[in-house]
Design a protein around this motif. Structure first.
Motif, PDB file in Angstrom:
ATOM      1  N   ASN A 104      44.566  49.277  36.280  1.00 38.14           N
ATOM      2  CA  ASN A 104      43.554  49.606  36.713  1.00 38.14           C
ATOM      3  C   ASN A 104      42.679  50.253  35.148  1.00 38.14           C
ATOM      4  OD1 ASN A 104      45.001  50.056  39.050  1.00 38.14           O
ATOM      5  ND2 ASN A 104      45.850  51.635  38.282  1.00 38.14           N
ATOM      6  N   ASN A 118      42.530  48.651  40.473  1.00 38.83           N
ATOM      7  CA  ASN A 118      41.523  49.591  40.915  1.00 38.83           C
ATOM      8  C   ASN A 118      40.651  50.057  39.826  1.00 38.83           C
ATOM      9  OD1 ASN A 118      43.274  50.007  43.451  1.00 38.83           O
ATOM     10  ND2 ASN A 118      44.588  51.556  42.313  1.00 38.83           N
ATOM     11  N   PHE A 140      46.974  46.534  45.005  1.00 38.46           N
ATOM     12  CA  PHE A 140      45.928  47.420  44.973  1.00 38.46           C
ATOM     13  C   PHE A 140      45.135  47.633  44.569  1.00 38.46           C
ATOM     14  CE2 PHE A 140      50.598  49.114  45.708  1.00 38.46           C
ATOM     15  CZ  PHE A 140      50.054  50.276  47.194  1.00 38.46           C
ATOM     16  N   ASP A 151      41.779  48.659  45.267  1.00 38.08           N
ATOM     17  CA  ASP A 151      40.272  48.910  45.382  1.00 38.08           C
ATOM     18  C   ASP A 151      39.006  49.323  44.252  1.00 38.08           C
ATOM     19  OD1 ASP A 151      42.079  49.661  47.008  1.00 38.08           O
ATOM     20  OD2 ASP A 151      42.687  51.707  46.140  1.00 38.08           O
ATOM     21  N   PHE A 152      37.874  49.483  45.201  1.00 33.47           N
ATOM     22  CA  PHE A 152      36.581  49.601  43.638  1.00 33.47           C
ATOM     23  C   PHE A 152      36.658  48.038  43.029  1.00 33.47           C
ATOM     24  CE2 PHE A 152      38.969  53.909  44.969  1.00 33.47           C
ATOM     25  CZ  PHE A 152      37.896  54.178  45.509  1.00 33.47           C
ATOM     26  N   SER A 172      46.068  47.240  50.108  1.00 28.30           N
ATOM     27  CA  SER A 172      44.658  48.306  49.597  1.00 28.30           C
ATOM     28  C   SER A 172      42.895  47.729  49.005  1.00 28.30           C
ATOM     29  CB  SER A 172      45.056  49.526  49.617  1.00 28.30           C
ATOM     30  OG  SER A 172      43.583  50.297  48.982  1.00 28.30           O
ATOM     31  N   LEU A 173      42.053  47.263  49.631  1.00 28.65           N
ATOM     32  CA  LEU A 173      40.790  47.167  49.197  1.00 28.65           C
ATOM     33  C   LEU A 173      40.021  47.637  49.537  1.00 28.65           C
ATOM     34  CD1 LEU A 173      42.854  44.047  48.351  1.00 28.65           C
ATOM     35  CD2 LEU A 173      39.905  43.276  48.580  1.00 28.65           C
ATOM     36  N   ILE A 174      40.230  48.656  49.063  1.00 27.16           N
ATOM     37  CA  ILE A 174      38.909  49.710  49.584  1.00 27.16           C
ATOM     38  C   ILE A 174      37.642  49.938  48.999  1.00 27.16           C
ATOM     39  CG2 ILE A 174      38.654  52.488  49.762  1.00 27.16           C
ATOM     40  CD1 ILE A 174      41.415  53.257  49.527  1.00 27.16           C
ATOM     41  N   ASP A 175      36.088  49.845  49.771  1.00 25.05           N
ATOM     42  CA  ASP A 175      35.064  49.303  49.156  1.00 25.05           C
ATOM     43  C   ASP A 175      35.309  48.435  48.181  1.00 25.05           C
ATOM     44  OD1 ASP A 175      34.195  51.808  50.115  1.00 25.05           O
ATOM     45  OD2 ASP A 175      34.318  52.389  48.463  1.00 25.05           O
ATOM     46  N   ASN A 176      35.009  47.475  48.606  1.00 22.18           N
ATOM     47  CA  ASN A 176      34.661  46.028  48.174  1.00 22.18           C
ATOM     48  C   ASN A 176      33.984  45.453  48.679  1.00 22.18           C
ATOM     49  OD1 ASN A 176      37.515  44.817  45.669  1.00 22.18           O
ATOM     50  ND2 ASN A 176      37.824  46.327  46.630  1.00 22.18           N
ATOM     51  N   VAL A 178      41.862  48.349  54.183  1.00 15.78           N
ATOM     52  CA  VAL A 178      39.914  47.739  53.861  1.00 15.78           C
ATOM     53  C   VAL A 178      38.805  48.313  54.520  1.00 15.78           C
ATOM     54  CG1 VAL A 178      41.867  45.769  53.661  1.00 15.78           C
ATOM     55  CG2 VAL A 178      40.604  46.058  55.979  1.00 15.78           C
ATOM     56  N   ASN A 232      34.069  47.685  53.616  1.00 18.81           N
ATOM     57  CA  ASN A 232      34.275  45.884  52.824  1.00 18.81           C
ATOM     58  C   ASN A 232      33.008  45.314  54.511  1.00 18.81           C
ATOM     59  OD1 ASN A 232      36.629  45.289  51.274  1.00 18.81           O
ATOM     60  ND2 ASN A 232      37.240  46.821  52.057  1.00 18.81           N
TER      61      ASN A 232
END
Length: 223
Positions: free
Chosen positions: A83, A105, A124, A126-127, A145-149, A167, A170
């Motif tokens: 990370n 992340n 994981f 994310d971002f 988990s791919l938050i805000d890609n 997700v 996105n």
């Protein structure tokens, strides 16, 4: 006088025999040094991103940033936490053949070359700025988990063990979860979706931890 001559002749012959013997002895020794004496180089994995390799050094999987890591040092790693390390390229992660858990992340990744890491269970990431993710051969995968890609597409039809797909934020326009009978957590908020394709059984009993935008819907046929 005659004895002295005999002695000189004997000494010369003895010297020639000794030199001949030494030369014969040297030949197999030199051959041995050329063939069996040279140390065989250990297999190495190329690491293109210096930030990635520096992270491996900090984790004691490598000893210096030189573009390579000994493959033997990484092939038995099961968990990798990277990370917020400024990584933009994960080339080389393919040789982490026993990797199960991956945290990347808060980096600058545009892709995740993990399509052959067949033991992966948790991803994981994310971002980052990841646009696509190939997980079709990852039969053991349980959580993504791919938050805000910048994810534009993902095919999870072969991931029967998948339990969580998170997700939000996105660029997904289509999503089919009809084959994911173990999926209990789904978050696709803030994507340009209008429909999530599900099975008839899923549509009859939507899990409470599935979240979509208020103007989206579930359907057994989103076409």
């Amino acid at each position: 006088m005659r004895s002295a001559n005999y002695f000189a002749i004997f000494f010369a012959v003895f010297t020639l025999i000794g030199c001949s013997s030494d030369n014969n002895d040297d030949t197999p020794d030199n051959n041995d040094n050329n063939s069996g004496g040279q140390q065989q180089e250990l297999p190495k994995t190329a690491i293109a991103d210096s930030a990635f390799e520096q992270a491996l050094v900090l984790l004691n999987f490598d000893d210096e940033v030189d573009g390579f890591v000994l493959t033997a040092n990484i092939e038995n790693v099961t968990s990798l936490v990277l990370n917020d390390q400024g990584i933009s390229d994960l080339s080389g992660i393919q040789d982490f053949i026993n990797l199960e858990n991956l945290w990347v992340n808060d980096n600058q990744l545009e892709s995740l070359p993990i399509s052959t890491n067949g033991r992966l269970k948790f991803i994981f990431a994310d971002f980052n700025q990841i646009t696509a993710l190939n997980v079709s051969a990852l039969a053991d995968l349980e959580k993504i988990s791919l938050i805000d890609n910048a994810l534009e597409s993902i095919n999870i039809s072969n991931n029967a063990a998948l339990q969580q797909l998170v997700v939000p934020g996105n660029q997904l326009e289509n999503l089919d979860v009809s084959a994911n009978t173990s999926l209990t957590v789904l978050d696709v908020l803030n994507n340009p979706l209008t429909c999530v394709q599900v099975s008839s059984a899923q549509q009859a009993d939507i899990p409470t931890d599935w979240v979509i935008d208020t103007d989206d819907n579930y359907s057994i046929n989103c076409n």
